[in-house]
Design an enzyme around this catalytic site. Structure first.
Site, mmCIF file in Angstrom:
data_model
loop_
_atom_site.group_PDB
_atom_site.id
_atom_site.type_symbol
_atom_site.label_atom_id
_atom_site.label_comp_id
_atom_site.label_asym_id
_atom_site.label_seq_id
_atom_site.Cartn_x
_atom_site.Cartn_y
_atom_site.Cartn_z
ATOM 1 N N LYS A 1 -64.639 27.084 -58.580
ATOM 2 C CA LYS A 1 -63.299 26.658 -58.170
ATOM 3 C C LYS A 1 -62.788 27.357 -56.905
ATOM 4 O O LYS A 1 -62.265 26.718 -56.001
ATOM 5 C CB LYS A 1 -62.294 26.914 -59.303
ATOM 6 N N GLU B 1 -59.551 31.161 -66.262
ATOM 7 C CA GLU B 1 -59.609 30.926 -64.817
ATOM 8 C C GLU B 1 -58.323 30.255 -64.327
ATOM 9 O O GLU B 1 -57.828 30.565 -63.241
ATOM 10 C CB GLU B 1 -60.822 30.065 -64.468
ATOM 11 N N HIS C 1 -54.729 31.732 -61.745
ATOM 12 C CA HIS C 1 -54.048 31.086 -60.615
ATOM 13 C C HIS C 1 -52.520 31.113 -60.755
ATOM 14 O O HIS C 1 -51.807 30.731 -59.834
ATOM 15 C CB HIS C 1 -54.503 29.630 -60.493
#
EC number: 2.6.1.121
Length: 327
Positions: free
Chosen positions: A120, A190, A194
């Site tokens: 990503k 994950e 962010h």
């Protein structure tokens, strides 16, 4: 000829990848590796048995008769499973250097074949770009950013850009619905990394209880804006637009399999006639995150395998190569 495939990582994404391969004739799953072990079956796996071994005992190393428990499972899988044509790295990129470190393991082992990831972060892809020369000289064809975003939606942006003389902006918005976050623990961590006030290090260190407490506060919904997503560097490398013109965000509902919003890519630009317009590519709401990640990943693995057969090695991205449909 059947392509012999391995999967590194056997959590939610790895298991979904195995189920995708179960329906394919052109690819056979022959190797699986997780944190605590690996399994190698030259003639293919009973997918249900492999998933049961992992979910009930914590590792495919317990799978009879092919499983092996190991604290160095990736290195041992590389050494034992000699006939694997390509691996899908269904691994969490936690810490942010992890995917590059896995690539280095293959390079140092002198392995020759195909590697595909669904990475990503922009900074993680930059680390792999730094390994491009080593990958090429070793004889590895590596496809990076080959999931949904980056991946399927980045490729759509690359195609959509062809209508325009100048691309003004690319907006990628995703909706993900899963019934229970525990099925995709690494992926959710994950995503948490962010969120404002969080980082990869913080998310990696969070216990399951701490993740659940955070999700309780948000009613199970994670809203993400202006993410560090590698779609930007993939499109910039092709000269389509500067990375600051690419934005990625979305909504993840960890308590409902229905998507909270439709996943889409919007590319706005100016045509050679001077007109401003927008192309939109929208994914069907019925397609899951797993379908939109694993399907493209294996399509890119097939494309990379064809490259290697022609002697083409090195690093490539989902935005510069068309995936090949796996029958």
């Amino acid at each position: 000829m059947t392509i012999r495939v391995g999967i590194l990582g056997f959590g939610g994404l790895g298991q979904a990848a195995a189920k995708v391969l179960a329906g394919k004739q052109e690819m056979t799953l022959v190797a699986i590796s997780d944190k605590q072990g690996f399994a190698y079956a030259p003639n293919g796996f009973d997918i249900d048995a492999a998933i049961a071994a992992y979910n009930q005992k914590g590792s495919v190393g317990y799978l009879e008769p092919s499983g092996v428990l190991s604290q160095d499972s990736i290195a041992e899988a590389i050494a034992v499973a000699k006939d694997v044509d390509g691996y899908f790295l269904a691994l969490p990129n936690l810490p942010n250097t992890f995917m590059a470190s896995v690539a280095k393991q293959f390079i140092q082992a002198g392995w020759r074949g195909v590697l595909v990831d669904a990475i990503k972060r922009t900074s993680a892809v930059e680390q792999l770009i730094g390994l491009a020369a080593d990958l090429e000289s070793t004889g590895i064809t590596y496809m990076t950013g080959c999931g949904a975003t980056p991946g399927l939606l980045t490729a759509a942006a690359s195609v959509a850009a062809q209508s325009f003389a100048e691309v003004h902006k690319v907006e990628i918005t995703f909706g993900v619905g899963i019934a229970n976050w525990s099925a995709y623990r690494a992926t959710i961590r994950e995503d948490i990394a962010h969120m404002p006030g969080y980082s990869v290090e913080i998310a990696q260190a969070m216990t399951d209880a701490e993740v659940e407490a955070l999700l309780d506060k948000t009613n199970g919904v994670i809203t993400l804006e202006n993410m560090e997503h590698a779609d930007d560097i993939l499109l910039e490398r092709l000269g389509i637009c500067d990375r600051d013109r690419v934005t990625v965000g979305g909504v993840v509902d960890t308590r409902n399999p229905q998507k909270p919003l439709s996943t889409n890519m919007k590319l706005t630009g100016r045509t050679f006639e001077g007109k401003i317009s927008t192309h939109t590519f929208t994914l069907g709401d019925e397609t899951s995150m797993a379908a939109n990640v694993c399907g493209p990943a294996f399509g890119y693995l097939k494309a990379a395998h064809q490259f290697r057969q022609r002697g083409i090695c090195g690093l490539f991205t989902a935005a510069e190569v068309m995936p090949q449909f796996v029958r």
